[in-house]
Structure formats: structure tokens, C-alpha cells
Design a protein around this motif. Sequence first.
Motif, short mmCIF file in Angstrom:
data_model
loop_
_atom_site.label_atom_id
_atom_site.label_comp_id
_atom_site.label_asym_id
_atom_site.label_seq_id
_atom_site.Cartn_x
_atom_site.Cartn_y
_atom_site.Cartn_z
N THR A 9 -4.35 -4.58 -10.20
CA THR A 9 -5.11 -3.43 -10.73
C THR A 9 -6.63 -3.58 -10.60
OG1 THR A 9 -5.13 -4.29 -12.99
CG2 THR A 9 -3.27 -2.85 -12.37
N ARG A 10 -7.13 -4.76 -10.21
CA ARG A 10 -8.58 -4.88 -9.99
C ARG A 10 -9.00 -3.97 -8.83
NH1 ARG A 10 -11.61 -5.77 -6.27
NH2 ARG A 10 -9.74 -6.20 -5.03
N ARG A 11 -10.06 -3.22 -9.02
CA ARG A 11 -10.60 -2.40 -7.94
C ARG A 11 -12.10 -2.64 -7.86
NH1 ARG A 11 -6.18 -1.84 -6.84
NH2 ARG A 11 -7.02 -3.18 -5.24
N SER A 12 -12.68 -2.34 -6.71
CA SER A 12 -14.13 -2.38 -6.60
C SER A 12 -14.71 -1.22 -7.40
CB SER A 12 -14.56 -2.27 -5.14
OG SER A 12 -14.20 -3.42 -4.44
N VAL A 13 -15.59 -1.55 -8.34
CA VAL A 13 -16.22 -0.53 -9.19
C VAL A 13 -17.68 -0.40 -8.76
CG1 VAL A 13 -16.94 -0.04 -11.57
CG2 VAL A 13 -14.65 -0.98 -11.11
N ARG A 14 -18.12 0.84 -8.54
CA ARG A 14 -19.50 1.06 -8.08
C ARG A 14 -20.29 1.97 -9.01
NH1 ARG A 14 -15.98 0.93 -3.71
NH2 ARG A 14 -16.43 -0.69 -2.17
N LYS A 15 -19.62 2.44 -10.09
CA LYS A 15 -20.34 3.25 -11.10
C LYS A 15 -20.16 2.57 -12.45
CE LYS A 15 -20.29 7.70 -8.88
NZ LYS A 15 -19.24 8.59 -8.39
N ARG A 66 -27.30 3.42 2.84
CA ARG A 66 -25.93 3.89 3.08
C ARG A 66 -24.87 3.03 2.40
NH1 ARG A 66 -28.04 4.61 8.16
NH2 ARG A 66 -27.07 2.67 8.87
N ASN A 67 -25.30 1.88 1.84
CA ASN A 67 -24.31 1.02 1.19
C ASN A 67 -23.87 1.65 -0.14
OD1 ASN A 67 -22.95 -1.10 -0.21
ND2 ASN A 67 -23.96 -2.58 1.12
N PRO A 68 -22.58 1.95 -0.32
CA PRO A 68 -22.14 2.68 -1.52
C PRO A 68 -22.29 1.89 -2.83
CG PRO A 68 -20.25 2.00 -0.17
CD PRO A 68 -21.48 1.68 0.62
N VAL A 128 -18.10 -5.27 -8.05
CA VAL A 128 -17.82 -5.08 -6.62
C VAL A 128 -18.51 -6.23 -5.88
CG1 VAL A 128 -19.77 -3.44 -6.33
CG2 VAL A 128 -17.98 -3.54 -4.60
N ASN A 129 -17.81 -6.80 -4.93
CA ASN A 129 -18.42 -7.83 -4.06
C ASN A 129 -19.36 -7.11 -3.10
OD1 ASN A 129 -16.70 -10.52 -4.30
ND2 ASN A 129 -15.27 -8.80 -4.35
N VAL A 130 -20.62 -7.48 -3.08
CA VAL A 130 -21.54 -6.87 -2.12
C VAL A 130 -22.02 -7.96 -1.16
CG1 VAL A 130 -23.71 -5.62 -1.82
CG2 VAL A 130 -22.26 -5.13 -3.81
N PRO A 167 -5.58 1.31 0.68
CA PRO A 167 -4.27 0.74 1.04
C PRO A 167 -4.39 -0.69 1.54
CG PRO A 167 -5.06 2.25 2.73
CD PRO A 167 -6.04 2.33 1.62
N ARG A 168 -3.28 -1.40 1.53
CA ARG A 168 -3.21 -2.74 2.08
C ARG A 168 -2.20 -2.77 3.22
NH1 ARG A 168 -7.27 -3.04 -0.99
NH2 ARG A 168 -7.72 -4.95 -2.16
N LYS A 169 -2.37 -3.73 4.12
CA LYS A 169 -1.39 -3.91 5.19
C LYS A 169 -0.05 -4.30 4.58
CE LYS A 169 -4.80 -5.63 8.53
NZ LYS A 169 -5.01 -4.39 9.27
C1 FMN Z 1 -16.98 -10.14 1.36
C2 FMN Z 1 -17.00 -8.71 0.87
C3 FMN Z 1 -18.13 -7.93 1.07
C4 FMN Z 1 -18.18 -6.62 0.59
N1 FMN Z 1 -19.34 -5.90 0.74
C5 FMN Z 1 -19.41 -4.66 0.22
C6 FMN Z 1 -20.65 -3.94 0.28
O1 FMN Z 1 -21.65 -4.40 0.81
N2 FMN Z 1 -20.67 -2.70 -0.30
C7 FMN Z 1 -19.58 -2.14 -0.91
O2 FMN Z 1 -19.68 -1.03 -1.42
N3 FMN Z 1 -18.40 -2.81 -0.99
C8 FMN Z 1 -18.29 -4.05 -0.44
N4 FMN Z 1 -17.10 -4.76 -0.55
C9 FMN Z 1 -15.94 -4.16 -1.24
C10 FMN Z 1 -14.81 -3.76 -0.29
O3 FMN Z 1 -15.16 -2.59 0.39
C11 FMN Z 1 -13.50 -3.59 -1.10
O4 FMN Z 1 -13.14 -4.82 -1.68
C12 FMN Z 1 -12.33 -3.09 -0.24
O5 FMN Z 1 -12.58 -1.80 0.25
C13 FMN Z 1 -11.00 -3.06 -1.03
O6 FMN Z 1 -11.12 -2.27 -2.19
P1 FMN Z 1 -10.77 -2.85 -3.63
O7 FMN Z 1 -11.71 -4.02 -3.88
O8 FMN Z 1 -11.01 -1.74 -4.61
O9 FMN Z 1 -9.35 -3.31 -3.63
C14 FMN Z 1 -17.04 -6.06 -0.05
C15 FMN Z 1 -15.91 -6.86 -0.27
C16 FMN Z 1 -15.88 -8.17 0.18
C17 FMN Z 1 -14.67 -9.02 -0.09
#
Ligand code: FMN
Length: 186
Positions: A9-15, A66-68, A128-130, A167-169
Motif C-alpha cells: 500500500t505504500r505509494r509515492s506521495v507528492r502532495k 517538470r519534475n512532479p 517520494v524518492n526523488v 502498475p507492476r510487471k
Molecule cells: C530511484 C528513484 C528515483 C525517483 N525519482 C523521482 C523523481 O525525481 N520525481 C518523482 O516525482 N518521482 C520519482 N520517483 C518515484 C517513482 O516515479 C515511483 O516510485 C514509481 O512511479 C512507482 O510508484 P509508487 O512509488 O507509487 O509505487 C523515483 C523513484 C525511485 C525509486
Amino acid sequence: MDVFEAIFTRRSVRKFKKTPINRQTLRKVFEAARWAPSWANTQCWRFIVVEEEEIKVKLADTLSPRNPARQGIRDAPVVIVVCAELGKSGYIRGNLVTDKGEWWYMFDVALAVQNLTLAAHALGLGTVNVGYFDSEKVRELLEIPENVEVIEIIPLGYPDEIPRTPPRKELSEIVFCKKYGNPCFT
Ligand SMILES: Cc1cc2nc3c(=O)[nH]c(=O)nc-3n(C[C@H](O)[C@H](O)[C@H](O)COP(=O)(O)O)c2cc1C
């Protein structure tokens, strides 16, 4: 939350909400990172915690417009800059000993970061990992020495969105039995 639920359930959060993170919670997140495995237990990861508005704005400016994730770095109450001390991971008595060269620190740091992001999620926090930013600008801004690599920026805060699930592979594409390319699971 058990480990499987956290992983799925972990997702990348940007807000992010402006809600502050208390010190005990923040400490727990770093405790999780601290207990990651590493090359010969060398623990090369280093973290810089940024809470000052003006520094967060400057960190956000190291990302392309452009980086979200850019706005999230301005808004999150805490921004973590993830670094690695060089010359530790992959080395035995000062010599690089594998065919992966200097690269092992990336692996160790990724393990710590995954612990950190899963722990944050289990505590109700988003990350979120950036990885796409100008690391030399970050080095200058935070006075990071030359023997330390700047690897990631991670905004940390209470989510202000429900992110979509990318999605994932399928396992059939990534897990092979006996030889490369032979799917293990259908
Ligand atoms: C090494 C790495 C670098 C990433 N860099 C960015 C980034 O610069 N900007 C961004 O918005 N998301 C970044 N992400 C997030 C990925 O886009 C995200 O993990 C992927 O789309 C899967 O979505 P989820 O984390 O919600 O499962 C990065 C993720 C990783 C692992």
C-alpha cells in the motif's frame, strides 16, 4: 500494519499537508533506516533533515520544473537529503573487492531508504524518492564534503492526496526458473 500491507500500500506521495511531524515519529523513521543491512555492516548512509522554509525552497529549485515532486519538497514539513560516505561499501581494507566497482553504496543506501519509506508509511506519513535533481547544487547548499555522494531527496509529511497505483510487471516477466527467460509463475 504488517510488512506485506506496508509494501503493497505504500505509494509515492507528492502532495503534503503542513501538519508538523513530532520528534518521536521522526526518530522512529530514522531508526528503521538505521537497521537496514549493509556491506560488511559499514552503514555508509547519512541523512540531512531540512525543516527551514528557505532551504526547502532552494532544494526544490534543484529539480527541473517538470519534475512532479518539486512542489512537494516546498510543502512537506520535513525534507530528507540522503547521502553516502564513499570508500566504505564494497571495500575490504581499503580495496574495492567486487566487479561492481564503487557502486555498492547505492545499494546500501537504497535498502536504508526502503526501510525509511515503509516505516514512514506505517506511521501514516507519505514520501517520494526523488532522484532527478542537480546534486552539485545540493552539495553546495548543504556544505556536503567531497567524499560524500548526494543520492536522493525525500519529502516527508502527512499525505494530502490518494495517489494512483502505477502498475507492476507480472511475476512471469521478472521471475525465472532454472534459466534466464523461463517464467517461474504464470
Ligand atoms: C530511484 C528513484 C528515483 C525517483 N525519482 C523521482 C523523481 O525525481 N520525481 C518523482 O516525482 N518521482 C520519482 N520517483 C518515484 C517513482 O516515479 C515511483 O516510485 C514509481 O512511479 C512507482 O510508484 P509508487 O512509488 O507509487 O509505487 C523515483 C523513484 C525511485 C525509486
